[in-house]
Design a protein around this motif. Sequence first.
Motif, mmCIF file in Angstrom:
data_model
loop_
_atom_site.group_PDB
_atom_site.id
_atom_site.type_symbol
_atom_site.label_atom_id
_atom_site.label_comp_id
_atom_site.label_asym_id
_atom_site.label_seq_id
_atom_site.Cartn_x
_atom_site.Cartn_y
_atom_site.Cartn_z
ATOM 1 N N GLU A 190 0.827 -1.214 0.000
ATOM 2 C CA GLU A 190 0.000 0.000 0.000
ATOM 3 C C GLU A 190 0.861 1.262 0.000
ATOM 4 O O GLU A 190 0.462 2.294 -0.537
ATOM 5 N N SER A 191 2.058 1.171 0.589
ATOM 6 C CA SER A 191 2.902 2.368 0.732
ATOM 7 C C SER A 191 3.652 2.734 -0.542
ATOM 8 O O SER A 191 4.360 3.728 -0.572
ATOM 9 N N VAL A 192 3.519 1.948 -1.598
ATOM 10 C CA VAL A 192 4.171 2.284 -2.872
ATOM 11 C C VAL A 192 3.293 3.306 -3.600
ATOM 12 O O VAL A 192 2.113 3.067 -3.813
ATOM 13 N N HIS A 193 3.909 4.423 -3.992
ATOM 14 C CA HIS A 193 3.106 5.505 -4.571
ATOM 15 C C HIS A 193 3.448 5.799 -6.027
ATOM 16 O O HIS A 193 2.929 6.754 -6.596
ATOM 17 N N GLU A 194 4.319 5.023 -6.635
ATOM 18 C CA GLU A 194 4.649 5.208 -8.047
ATOM 19 C C GLU A 194 4.416 3.902 -8.791
ATOM 20 O O GLU A 194 4.822 2.833 -8.316
ATOM 21 N N ALA A 195 3.790 3.999 -9.976
ATOM 22 C CA ALA A 195 3.501 2.793 -10.753
ATOM 23 C C ALA A 195 4.787 2.051 -11.115
ATOM 24 O O ALA A 195 4.831 0.817 -11.127
ATOM 25 N N MET A 253 -5.888 -4.258 -4.097
ATOM 26 C CA MET A 253 -5.862 -4.484 -5.546
ATOM 27 C C MET A 253 -6.753 -3.447 -6.243
ATOM 28 O O MET A 253 -6.352 -2.822 -7.232
ATOM 29 N N LYS A 254 -7.957 -3.240 -5.710
ATOM 30 C CA LYS A 254 -8.881 -2.278 -6.338
ATOM 31 C C LYS A 254 -8.328 -0.852 -6.277
ATOM 32 O O LYS A 254 -8.387 -0.110 -7.260
ATOM 33 N N VAL A 255 -7.787 -0.489 -5.124
ATOM 34 C CA VAL A 255 -7.252 0.871 -4.967
ATOM 35 C C VAL A 255 -6.095 1.099 -5.924
ATOM 36 O O VAL A 255 -6.003 2.127 -6.601
ATOM 37 N N LYS A 256 -5.195 0.117 -5.998
ATOM 38 C CA LYS A 256 -4.008 0.256 -6.858
ATOM 39 C C LYS A 256 -4.392 0.311 -8.334
ATOM 40 O O LYS A 256 -3.795 1.045 -9.111
ATOM 41 N N VAL A 257 -5.362 -0.494 -8.715
ATOM 42 C CA VAL A 257 -5.802 -0.493 -10.122
ATOM 43 C C VAL A 257 -6.510 0.832 -10.430
ATOM 44 O O VAL A 257 -6.286 1.439 -11.482
ATOM 45 N N ARG A 258 -7.348 1.296 -9.494
ATOM 46 C CA ARG A 258 -8.103 2.532 -9.715
ATOM 47 C C ARG A 258 -7.158 3.721 -9.893
ATOM 48 O O ARG A 258 -7.390 4.591 -10.738
ATOM 49 N N THR A 259 -6.096 3.755 -9.089
ATOM 50 C CA THR A 259 -5.170 4.892 -9.165
ATOM 51 C C THR A 259 -4.102 4.707 -10.237
ATOM 52 O O THR A 259 -3.237 5.567 -10.407
ATOM 53 N N MET A 270 -1.718 2.521 -10.291
ATOM 54 C CA MET A 270 -0.423 2.072 -9.758
ATOM 55 C C MET A 270 -0.043 0.689 -10.289
ATOM 56 O O MET A 270 1.092 0.439 -10.668
ATOM 57 N N ILE A 271 -1.018 -0.232 -10.252
ATOM 58 C CA ILE A 271 -0.789 -1.562 -10.838
ATOM 59 C C ILE A 271 -1.453 -1.557 -12.213
ATOM 60 O O ILE A 271 -2.659 -1.361 -12.319
ATOM 61 N N GLN A 272 -0.632 -1.758 -13.242
ATOM 62 C CA GLN A 272 -1.138 -1.605 -14.606
ATOM 63 C C GLN A 272 -1.118 -2.933 -15.355
ATOM 64 O O GLN A 272 -0.536 -3.918 -14.902
ATOM 65 N N GLU A 273 -1.735 -2.901 -16.530
ATOM 66 C CA GLU A 273 -1.874 -4.129 -17.317
ATOM 67 C C GLU A 273 -0.509 -4.714 -17.691
ATOM 68 O O GLU A 273 -0.333 -5.923 -17.728
#
Length: 1422
Positions: free
Chosen positions: A370-375, A405-411, A413-416
């Motif tokens: 959660e603490s990672v803020h850059e994709a 997972m939802k938060v990271k995908v929404r923002t 951060m975690i990409q395809e």
Amino acid sequence: MMRKKRRSSVDKGEAATTASKAKKSRSTGRQPKATAPEETNESVFNVFLREAGVTLKQGGTSNEIGVDQVVFQKRIQQQLRKSPRFPGIVQDFITGLESHSEDPERFRNCLLPCVPQLSDGDASSVSSFQESLLRMLLGIEILQTPIINTLLEKLPEFMFDGAGDGGLSIPRIIINQLKWLDRVVDSKELAAKLMELVSVAPVEVQRDIITSLPEILEDSQHNDIARELNTLLQTNTQLTVPILDALSSLNLSSSLLTEVREAVMATLAAVQLEDLPVVVKFILHSVSASDAYEVVNNLRKKLELEQCVLPPVLQASQSRMKNKAASDFGSRSAPAAGSSQDSVTLILDGIKSAVRFQKTISEAWLKAIESVHEAEDHKVIDLLVLLILHSTNANQSRRGAERIMKVKVRTGMIQEALLQKTFRDYSQVMRGYFSSILALAQSLLRSPDPCVVPFGGHMYRLSFTVFDSYCQQEVVGSLVTHVCSGVCVEVDMALELLCGLVTEKPSEMALYAVFVKGILDYMDNLTPQQIRRLFHLLSRLAFGPQQQASHIQDDMHIVIRKQLSSTAPKYKRIGIIGGVMIIGSMGALRYAHACVFGLVQVTALLELVRSSSESSPEAAALYYDELANLIMTSTLDPQVQENIAKSVLDDFQNDFVVDLGPEITGSFPFPARVMYNLDEEESQGGIAINLLPLLAKDIQSKGEQRVSPLCLSPFFRLLRLCEEKQHHGDLEEIDALLGCPLILTEMDVVEKIDSLSKAEKEFFCTLLFHTINWFREVINAFCRQKETEMKMKVMTRLQNITYLQTLLEKALAGTPGYVPPVANFDGESTEGVMLSTTAPANKAKKDGTGKKRKAPGKSSSDSSSLLDETTEADETQQEQPEKEKEKEIRQGVSLVSYRPFFRELDMEVLSVLQCGLLSCSLLDSELNTKVQEEVLLGSAELVFLLEDMLRKLEFSLTAGPAKRAPFLKGRTDKSVGFSHLQQRSPKDIASCCVQLLPALCSHLENCHNHFQTLLSENNGVVDGPATDVQEHQLMSSSYQLLLQVLNTTFSWSGFSLPGQRSLLKKALGVLAERLKEGRSELTLEQLVKHSVEYLLNFRSTMPNLSTALCLSQLLSTVSEKGGNPATYREQTASLVKGFLCQAWVTANGERERGNKFNEALHTLLSIYLEHVDDVLKAVEEIAGEGVPELINASKDESSTSWPTLNRQTFLVFYKVMMAELEKAVRRIPAGKISDDTEAQSEKLLTWNLAVRDFHILVNLVKVFDSRPVLNVCLKYGRLFLESFLKLGMPLLDYSFKRHKEDVQNLLKTFQLSTRQLHHMCGHSKLHQDTSLTNHVPALKKSLELFVYRVKATLTLNNCQEAFWMGNLKNRNLKGEEILSQRSQGSDDDEDEEEQRSLDTEESKKTNREENVDQDDHTDDSE
């Protein structure tokens, strides 16, 4: 374990025998007397052993033992101790052992277990398993140290021999002798010698020694040996695994364990891949709760799984090399064949076991990810760990993984790309977590947040592509379930995925065609576009080039025939749509050639659908629309295409076109006239669309005639697309239809609409609808033609539409309850609109519902013509009685709710927006056009096109949350009128908009210039005598619509995706270029900066507040596209403040007012307070300066410093200020006991400002005491009070002693506000106003909590004597006592509850003069 137990029983036996001498002599028998060792030449070693019961053997035969090993050990010990030469005899014994061991065979025998002597009569009492001779001798304390020395000296002799016969390693057996000894005499010395051996031994022996250390050494040596092992670990990575195994088993202090773990972490990058699982397991299993997050975070950063796995191509070549090596060198290469994915699997297993058994580790992993803020900082390990956490049975970690997972995908951060990489490189590992992948994909696809839905789709697609057939079956089954769910976004995504899989993997998908076919049973809940997709998907499977799923062809034919033969319109629609989609797949180029009977089948099915659709005009029109759609989107076999098109032109001419003659015969409700002819010079021998006669016949025959005017537009669309396909875009064959007239009637009928009968009114309205729809379809057809003459005609047709719409509005106003003809035939929503339009009484209300999906403040996007716009602006301004009636009529005819009855305009029509720029600017300063032949876009046509464009963009680019259909859902469908648009992706739409941006910017500049010229001519006022009100309204609407279109375009969420960055840069580049042409390549940040500068230039010419709001929103949207939106906050705040401090008047010279003005003002004020640096200061400025100016002004005047603030808009200002003040105090950090004096002072100052603002706002209720103001005050007053209790009171607890004056003043001010809130509660109950009393109980509760919370603060600071309670009287807003409640209370004691008041006053003894009259409250007796 069995062996250990036996040894412990031996210890007991030894202790017992030592205690009793008599027993000892008996047990040894007469053997000591039997022989004296000195008398023979045999060594002491041999003699003692033989006498003790062990027979030494030669060669490969094992030594034999005739007694139990405990007895043997006792006998040896006694012999040694009783010998006259003791202790020297011990050395002789060892010497004998050494000489015996010089022969390797004999030494080996001594290391191997002894066997019982079966020939001895007592052998039955001997255990079947015996230790080795040396092991038994090591159990004798006086012999242990010399024997250990002997063994360790012998060990180097065998170090390099490798495994002997039978795979026995002598060094390993020697080390095994030292394990689990009952007592180690000199543990420290043994540890030192073993570590010396490690320093010289080969790797295999080193590993054996190190892994055995925990089993050899006593606990007292564990810390020392751990330090040595830690040092060794830094220098020799080959020994990582054995050292960590040993360290895991040692009993270490926590500080040493941390030191070791840090050292291990430091060497993580250098560790061999095969050793990584052990390292990770050690690190995670040596974690304490306090340092779990730090350790896991470090491990996450250093664990580079990406470097562990080779790319697939290299993996394949490496596996080939390994296979070759295996065949060449046999089993020697076997260990190298282990896949790197196996190591990754073992690493994840280590993480999984740690997560499963230690809750702190699972929480630490969640927090670390959660603490990672850059994709860019997210790694494969993050995805894998989320899957591990999801796969564990603990609900908390499962929910946590899903949430992150939802938060990271929404923002973003975690990409395809990361997901794709994980599936590609770790397919074997991912397979183990398939159930979690499936569950997460389901959850994401069902999410109401449209940003995360596509990611769930990627998970499904990759699972199908990468995994085995079992997983593929599960994926298809899950997608089918989604399709049958009935949630629109979910269904669309699932169908899109299934279509994609059929395209990518047709042979694999063919295996599961039966699953997909099951969706046919659930078509009732699908929209027309979804039905198209479904049949496209099934027909691709059934009639694909390889015919893999041909077994479902018959089922599909049966379904289509059944639907086509149905009399219910809904099912016939499904049959027509499905039938045409199957024709598309069967008639596709590849299939028609591949199959001998393909063309025959296509022709038969085409004929079946055509004949079935002739039963009603609606079905026939749908058939034409679907065929047109098919021709536009599919590549059909030329013969199939020719088959469709062969009779279209002739049929259209026969059905709808007539030659122009001298007169038109027939009896019609209105006299027939030839209207809207653009080819006047060709009037002789020309053609016309036979609309009026056809409509009259249709009404007379009650819709039963073969040719219906309903089919005119759909049939023409089919004709046009057939011509385009056949002639590669050239429409010369049918270009006469663009300028040809229609047979209508004189349009002045609309002026006497009220004198007509109901049937005549409805006939005239229907005629207008058909005419407008014909023109819309004609524009669709010819909008891309290049010739100037054609463009002129298209522009004229646009003018015809805007004029006819004004007539239609007037006609509809006089025709209540009228139901227009259907124009979009693929949906059921027309019935829903019919129901809503049949109620004539309250059309203004219905109009409002039609506008529901538009955002607040977007007024002109909801109007479809000049008149609508005018009435909306004038709605609350014209108060003259003589205009009331006219206003009511005009108000009820907005075409918003009639939009489903107009034909859809194609995206290509928007290219007309570029036309006005061909030869001159849109409009010159006098709003005249000099030369008629120039292709110009008039302001009414510009508004018409921009409204359509905005609707399209809001439909395609604005993703609303997915909502499940309610149980009793309405029949209206927002997708009606967007059938063609739905077939284009949002990316295509956004690309079209970016291409149109230069034209839109030119129009924007023209609007700006128009109003600038107007202001300069009228000396800076908009309502000068030269102002044309009608033109002003149109240009205002254009201005606002242009800004809304730009805002909707730049708000598209797709711009945040990595692949669309170039499109965003291109769009911003267009805006930036308008300011500085010939720019070099700029960064995104520079583009945003120039774009903001460009947009700020428009601030001076805003015609009304709604347009000003649109500019503010656009500026905010564009500034967010840069890397640092905060840099533009000040510019946005300054811009908005300028708008708020401006007096807004209409072209009529009246002050702007009304609901729409208030909504825009609300949003604008919110934007200002959200972007301003200091919210508290801004609120004080408005409430402390602006409002007093308003109070002192006359009734209709405004505040001088804030002209938008008047008595009508006070509620808007009050509500926004209260809401933003409450938000601001929630952002103040809570007070902590660790805060220094400066931090406490700063927080206290902030709270002082907030409480002062709150006090000002609450006291305004005394002046503005309307019910809505009271409602706002009660609602937000409670929320402010709750925030103060939660965040402010802890600060006062800690600051009381250091800042007593500040705390005193703050509480005094706040007490005045809470007392006023108490009076408002009394007022609400007195007036028994339910909208107000609903807030009272919760507010009373908070007020009471506040009293006791202050008491607690005083007690904490030893000032409790300053606190007292009394009864507070109920008062109204003016402060007058409410007598009725007091008398009622005295009558009924049971209903009376204690009313408390708090007046905190510090004692003089404490030398502090505080007088905090704290609030109190009443629990009323009702």
